[in-house]
Design an enzyme around this catalytic site. Structure first.
Site, mmCIF file in Angstrom:
data_model
loop_
_atom_site.group_PDB
_atom_site.id
_atom_site.type_symbol
_atom_site.label_atom_id
_atom_site.label_comp_id
_atom_site.label_asym_id
_atom_site.label_seq_id
_atom_site.Cartn_x
_atom_site.Cartn_y
_atom_site.Cartn_z
ATOM 1 N N ILE A 1 0.871 -1.178 0.000
ATOM 2 C CA ILE A 1 0.000 0.000 0.000
ATOM 3 C C ILE A 1 0.906 1.225 0.000
ATOM 4 O O ILE A 1 2.062 1.158 0.432
ATOM 5 C CB ILE A 1 -1.003 0.017 1.190
ATOM 6 C CG1 ILE A 1 -0.308 -0.178 2.521
ATOM 7 C CG2 ILE A 1 -2.082 -1.017 0.996
ATOM 8 C CD1 ILE A 1 -1.274 -0.156 3.719
ATOM 9 N N ASP A 2 0.401 2.321 -0.524
ATOM 10 C CA ASP A 2 1.229 3.522 -0.686
ATOM 11 C C ASP A 2 1.724 4.064 0.645
ATOM 12 O O ASP A 2 1.113 3.835 1.693
ATOM 13 C CB ASP A 2 0.430 4.623 -1.397
ATOM 14 C CG ASP A 2 -0.030 4.204 -2.776
ATOM 15 O OD1 ASP A 2 0.633 3.338 -3.370
ATOM 16 O OD2 ASP A 2 -1.059 4.728 -3.249
ATOM 17 N N LYS A 3 2.798 4.816 0.577
ATOM 18 C CA LYS A 3 3.408 5.409 1.770
ATOM 19 C C LYS A 3 2.378 6.134 2.642
ATOM 20 O O LYS A 3 2.322 5.943 3.854
ATOM 21 C CB LYS A 3 4.504 6.392 1.338
ATOM 22 C CG LYS A 3 5.133 7.149 2.494
ATOM 23 C CD LYS A 3 6.084 8.239 2.000
ATOM 24 C CE LYS A 3 6.540 9.105 3.163
ATOM 25 N NZ LYS A 3 7.312 10.262 2.720
#
Length: 303
Positions: free
Chosen positions: A137-139
Site C-alpha cells: 500500500i502507498d506510503k
C-alpha cells in the site's frame, strides 16, 4: 543475466528507443533503460545504439537485463502494530507515512526493516529488497498488509491475489458528492506517459476494477468504502479521480486546494484471505487512524 527481445511495430516508427522500451515493461523507468543502452545492454539488429536512436518498424531489439545489485537491508527495531502472526503469515497495520519496502537510495525506516528485526523468517521469493512482501500500500495510505514468512505461504497468497479471492476493502474520503449509492470503475491503468511518477487510465493499461459504495455524504465530500478486485499501483486514487471524485488530501491526483492531512484520506481497513496451510478463511479489520476520524468529525460538524 536475463535476456528479452522486442520487435518494433509500425506505430512505434520514429519513436526514441528509450521511450519505447520504458512502455514495453511498465517496471522499467526511462532512466534505467538509458543506463542499459549506455552500458551496451541494448542491441538493435545486433548493433549497439545511442539513447536517442529512432526506431524503425521490424527493428529487432535485444535487451540484456543485468542482475539487481544485492543491497544490505538492515533490521531496525520498530513498534509494529501486528494483528496476527503464526509460522506462515503475519498481518500488520501499517501507519501513514511509512514506506513498505526499501529501494535504492532509501534503505532505512521501511516496514521491511521493522519486519526483519521482528522475525528472522520471511519468504525470499521477492529478493533481498522485498522479503515477505506479496502486496503493497502507498506510503501515505494506512492499513492492513499480509506478509509471507516462507515460500509456501508466499506462493499461496500471490495466487489468491491473482485469482482475485483476497478481500481488500478501503475507507476513503473523496471530493464532491457522489449521487448514487453504489458504483464500479472498470478502466485499465498504466504509467502516465507525460508524468512518469504517476499512473493514469489509458487504453493500453492493465485491467483494473474497483467497486465502491457510499457510507456518508457531506457538504462537498463523500465518505466511501472501496473494494479492490485487482491491485494496480495507485488504483483507488486513479479510479476515483477518473470518475471525477479524487481523494481528499491526495497531493498527486487530487485538486491543489484540498484538505490538510499529510496525504490522501485512504485506509486499508479490511483484509481477508485463505490461510496457506490450514485452508481456513481469515479476515481482519483495523479501525480508522486518529487523523482520519478527526477529519470525519470535522466534516460532520460542518455539515
Amino acid at each position: 543475466m536475463e535476456k528479452m527481445e522486442h520487435t518494433i511495430l509500425e506505430d512505434q516508427r520514429g519513436e526514441r528507443i528509450d521511450k519505447v522500451l520504458s512502455t514495453v515493461n511498465k517496471e522499467w523507468s526511462r532512466t534505467q533503460v538509458q543506463q542499459w543502452i549506455k552500458d551496451g545492454n541494448v542491441l538493435v539488429n545486433e548493433k549497439k545504439i545511442k539513447t536517442n536512436y529512432k526506431c524503425n518498424p521490424n527493428d529487432k531489439i535485444e535487451i540484456s537485463i543485468p542482475e539487481p545489485e544485492e543491497l544490505d537491508v538492515v533490521p531496525e527495531e520498530m513498534d509494529l502494530d501486528i494483528y496476527y502472526e503464526d509460522q506462515d503469515v503475519l498481518v500488520v497495520n501499517k501507519p501513514k507515512g511509512m514506506v513498505v519496502h526499501p529501494a535504492p537510495g532509501h534503505l532505512t525506516g521501511t516496514l521491511v526493516n521493522g519486519l526483519m528485526a521482528h522475525c528472522k523468517d520471511l519468504s525470499g521469493i521477492n529478493g533481498v529488497m522485498r522479503p515477505g512482501i506479496v502486496h503493497r500500500i502507498d506510503k501515505d495510505t494506512s492499513g492492513l498488509l499480509m506478509v509471507a514468512k516462507n515460500d509456501l505461504a508466499h506462493e499461496s497468497l500471490v495466487n489468491q491475489l491473482v485469482e482475485k479471492t483476497v478481500t481488500r476493502k478501503y475507507k476513503a474520503v473523496v471530493h464532491g458528492v457522489i449521487p448514487h449509492d453504489y458504483g464500479t470503475v472498470d478502466a485499465p491503468i498504466a504509467r502516465d506517459q507525460k508524468e512518469r511518477q504517476s499512473m493514469a487510465v489509458t487504453d493500453n493499461g492493465k485491467h483494473a476494477v474497483t467497486h465502491f459504495h457510499v457510507l456518508e455524504r457531506f457538504e462537498n465530500f463523500t465518505f466511501v468504502e472501496c473494494q479492490l478486485e485487482t491491485g494496480r499501483t495507485h488504483q483507488i486514487r486513479v479510479h476515483m479521480k477518473y470518475i471525477g471524485y479524487p481523494l481528499a488530501g491526495d497531493p498527486k491526483y487530487g485538486p491543489k486546494k484540498t484538505i490538510q492531512m499529510n496525504g490522501q484520506a485512504l485506509h486499508a481497513g479490511i483484509l481477508g484471505f485463505v490461510h496457506p496451510r490450514s485452508g481456513e478463511y481469515m479476515e481482519f479489520e483495523a479501525p480508522l487512524p486518529t487523523d482520519f476520524q478527526q477529519l470525519l468529525e470535522k466534516m460532520k460538524n460542518n455539515h
